[in-house]
Design a protein around this motif. Structure first.
Motif: not given
Length: 130
Positions: A105, A112, A128, A130
């Motif tokens: 992060k 992110w 999530s 990324y």
């Protein structure tokens, strides 16, 4: 031939895998799924028909396959795939890869985002990116 049930017209509709340009809202290619097969084998056929160099390809969880990712990379594209909870080994591999970078992060080269959605029947879905 593999068919989906057409409840509106009472007929059968073949399963089709489509390439869709989200920005424009049009389909740029389609491949019929063979009767004794599934989307996993049709997706590489569709990719062969398209110039995907420099393009970002998104596919639902069924497309999270090594053969498909290799084809996209070989053709100069990039991919964004879903790794579901039942794909435990894949999720472990992804975590190990990103753990090498440490503190994802805070890493300047990593974008992110986490999204939580309430779904039907009280189910909560957390994603999530990324």
């Amino acid at each position: 031939m593999k068919y989906a049930t057409d409840t509106i017209n009472g007929g059968n509709t073949p399963y089709i895998v489509s390439a869709f340009l989200g920005d424009v809202g049009i389909s740029i290619g389609q491949v019929k799924v063979d009767e004794k097969s599934n989307e996993i084998t049709a997706i590489p056929e569709l990719l062969d028909l398209l110039d995907i160099s420099g393009a970002y390809i998104t596919i639902d969880a069924i497309g999270t396959q090594e053969k498909i990712t290799k084809k996209i990379v070989e053709q100069g594209g990039y991919y964004v795939f879903k790794a579901k909870e039942n794909q435990k080994e894949l999720q472990k591999d992804i975590r190990r890869y990103f753990d090498k970078i440490n503190n994802l992060k805070a890493h300047k080269d990593i974008i992110w985002k986490q999204v939580t959605d309430k779904r039907n029947h009280g189910r909560t879905e957390k994603r999530s990116y990324y």
